[in-house]
Design an enzyme around this catalytic site. Structure first.
Site, PDB file in Angstrom:
ATOM      1  N   GLY A 106     -46.911  37.126  79.279  1.00  0.00           N
ATOM      2  CA  GLY A 106     -45.646  37.559  79.861  1.00  0.00           C
ATOM      3  C   GLY A 106     -45.748  37.729  81.370  1.00  0.00           C
ATOM      4  O   GLY A 106     -46.741  38.253  81.882  1.00  0.00           O
TER       5      GLY A 106
ATOM      6  N   GLU B   2     -52.408  39.963  70.096  1.00  0.00           N
ATOM      7  CA  GLU B   2     -53.642  40.754  69.962  1.00  0.00           C
ATOM      8  C   GLU B   2     -54.378  40.465  68.655  1.00  0.00           C
ATOM      9  O   GLU B   2     -55.045  41.330  68.095  1.00  0.00           O
ATOM     10  CB  GLU B   2     -53.335  42.247  70.078  1.00  0.00           C
ATOM     11  CG  GLU B   2     -52.842  42.680  71.439  1.00  0.00           C
ATOM     12  CD  GLU B   2     -53.867  42.455  72.544  1.00  0.00           C
ATOM     13  OE1 GLU B   2     -55.081  42.545  72.260  1.00  0.00           O
ATOM     14  OE2 GLU B   2     -53.455  42.180  73.695  1.00  0.00           O
TER      15      GLU B   2
END
Length: 532
Positions: A46, A289
């Site tokens: 991001g 993650e």
């Protein structure tokens, strides 16, 4: 991950095979970073597309001609004054996504991009000026941050499910449908047992997972000093647990938010409900993650590594100390449905599924398969064992916190009922895994089914108070359905009125598009009649 003009570039599950390289050049005291293949490009971070000026890049360190493993490097990717890409840097936006339309996800390709030696993060490992590599005391010490982030994902996902429960339960207390008796008032839909069955176990899950996430975060803080000293036994245990919890909880959260949306009927489909926004915000947690299936298999590897010690009754960490339980024992369940008997059921299930997975792997190895072949042929049962372990961990944590809570009796009674509902619902939803070896008798299963109905009725009067306890202001929920004051229909009306399309009548569009279409449709219908 974005903070201001900074992003973190860590992409992929097979970290050891990361292709991005950072080669140290002693003569210039610089690292030269390269993305040598199309698959080595960074993709998805991001803020990377058009926003960030700097980022942390994870790359394979090469110094003195040898690969030294994965390390982090601070890389400036754009000029601070002009915002133009730095030499050797290509970056751009990756296009539209399922959600997060305002998040500038991007890609990064590095071609002989140069950074000074000081831009390598050298807290635990170092590269000296002459290129000498100084390794960390323990290669796993870098897992600390990853563990904490995953623990935080557990807590944050629980918050997402909690918000969805607040909206759905408050709305279910306002929405009325169908009179219970002829001529009577329409009932609140939360009074219907089917609605309770869908929502109240999710409420219990939100509490259970929130407490578990906080426990993991607090445990990490407790062992932080051990980590700094290089004592990593506790970190290794927590690393495996948090990998599994991240997967287990994000799966439950994503499915739970969707269930809450369905429980709100048609209004749940509208952005006015606040639920679609929650769904697109928390669904990516199943992937970032660490992809969830990979995370579960990490837990399975951890458990399988410990299994020989478990079989030999060697003293092991408290996170796994019950996995050597006697599998011939049966449930102690009575009509009381005590928390202790519920916990033994979850621990028995986890221990049995691990034993069965280990037996399968061992059997395949004895049949002539390599260990890797045997593992790959057993990943489904290994995943079942890992999920059962995570489920037991969550309930174990939840039950311990509720039991030890220093609160008044009424509050403890409500929390105990919620804890039991979490456990009983989980057993009945996975009943095959709990009864396969005869651990529960048919009579005990009937007791659990009856207890489920009793718990739903017991918790129903406190359902709204329990979601109010999360203390989410209306501004945070951003939901017409989940308003604290219950003025759902006025809020929906105001929301509709605020639509830009309702600020004025679209007469020009009507005459230009709608009316000609209506006339054309009418003409097509009239033509067959004219022929008749």
């Amino acid at each position: 991950m974005v903070t201001g003009d900074f992003c973190l570039c860590i992409v992929g599950t097979f970290i050891r095979g990361l292709e991005t390289t950072a080669t140290y050049v002693p003569t210039n005291q610089e690292f030269v970073l390269n993305s040598p293949t199309i698959t080595s490009m960074k993709y998805w971070p991001g803020g990377l597309g058009k926003t960030s000026n700097c980022c942390l890049v994870m790359a394979q360190l090469i110094t003195q001609g040898e690969k030294r493993g994965i390390h982090l490097f601070f890389v400036q990717i754009r000029d601070i004054e002009t915002h133009q890409p730095m030499p050797g840097v290509e970056s751009g936006d990756i296009g539209t996504k399922f959600g997060f339309g305002s998040n500038d996800n991007g890609y990064l390709k590095l071609t002989n991009a140069r950074i000074p030696r000081e831009n390598m993060l050298m807290r635990y490992s170092k590269v000296l000026e002459d290129g000498t590599y100084v390794p960390p005391k323990n290669q796993r010490i870098g897992y600390g941050t990853m563990v904490f982030v995953r623990a935080h994902i557990v807590t944050n996902s629980a918050r997402g499910l909690a918000k969805a429960c607040v909206i759905a339960i408050r709305y279910s207390a306002v929405r009325r449908q169908t009179e219970v008796s002829p001529g009577g008032m329409e009932a609140q839909i939360l009074d219907y047992q089917t609605q309770q069955y869908k929502l109240l176990p999710l409420l219990a899950s939100a509490f259970a997972m929130y407490f578990t996430g906080r426990y993991a975060e607090d445990y990490y803080e407790e062992i932080a000093s051990e980590i700094e000293e290089g004592k990593l036994d506790s970190l290794n245990q927590l690393h495996a647990v948090c990998a599994g919890l991240k997967a287990f909880v994000t799966w439950v959260c994503t499915a739970g938010i969707e269930t809450c949306r369905l429980c709100c009927g048609g209004h749940g489909y509208s952005h006015a409900s606040g639920l679609p926004k929650l769904y697109v915000f928390y669904t990516p947690g199943c992937t970032y993650e660490g992809e969830n299936n990979v995370m579960m298999l990490q837990v399975a590897r951890f458990l399988m590594k410990l299994y020989p010690d478990i079989k030999r009754n060697v003293p092991i960490h408290k996170f796994v100390d019950y996995l050597g339980a006697d599998l011939t024992l049966k449930s102690c369940m009575t009509a009381e449905v005590a928390i202790g008997c519920l916990l033994k059921a979850y621990e028995h299930r986890a221990a049995r599924l691990l034993s069965e997975a280990a037996s399968r792997v061992e059997s395949l190895v004895r049949s002539g398969k390599s260990h890797q072949e045997a593992w790959n042929a057993s990943t489904v049962v290994l995943t079942w064992a890992a999920k059962a372990y995570c489920h037991a961990f969550v309930f174990r944590t939840f039950s311990q916190i509720v039991t030890d809570a220093a609160v008044d009796k009424n509050t403890k009674d409500v929390l105990t009922a919620l804890c039991k509902l979490y456990a009983v619902h989980g057993i009945l939803e996975n009943l095959g895994e709990f009864i396969q070896d005869g651990f529960f008798s048919p009579k005990q299963v009937s007791l659990l089914k009856n207890k489920l109905a009793d718990l739903l009725a017991e918790i129903r009067p406190n359902a709204v108070a329990l979601v109010d306890a999360f203390d989410y202001p209306d501004k945070v929920l951003d939901s017409c359905l989940g308003r604290y004051d219950g003025q759902v229909y006025q809020a929906l009306y105001d929301y509709a009125k605020s639509s830009p399309l309702n600020q004025q009548e679209v007469l020009d569009s009507y005459h230009k598009y709608i009316k000609p279409a209506q006339l054309g449709q009418s003409t097509r219908h009239e033509q067959p009649m004219a022929r008749l």
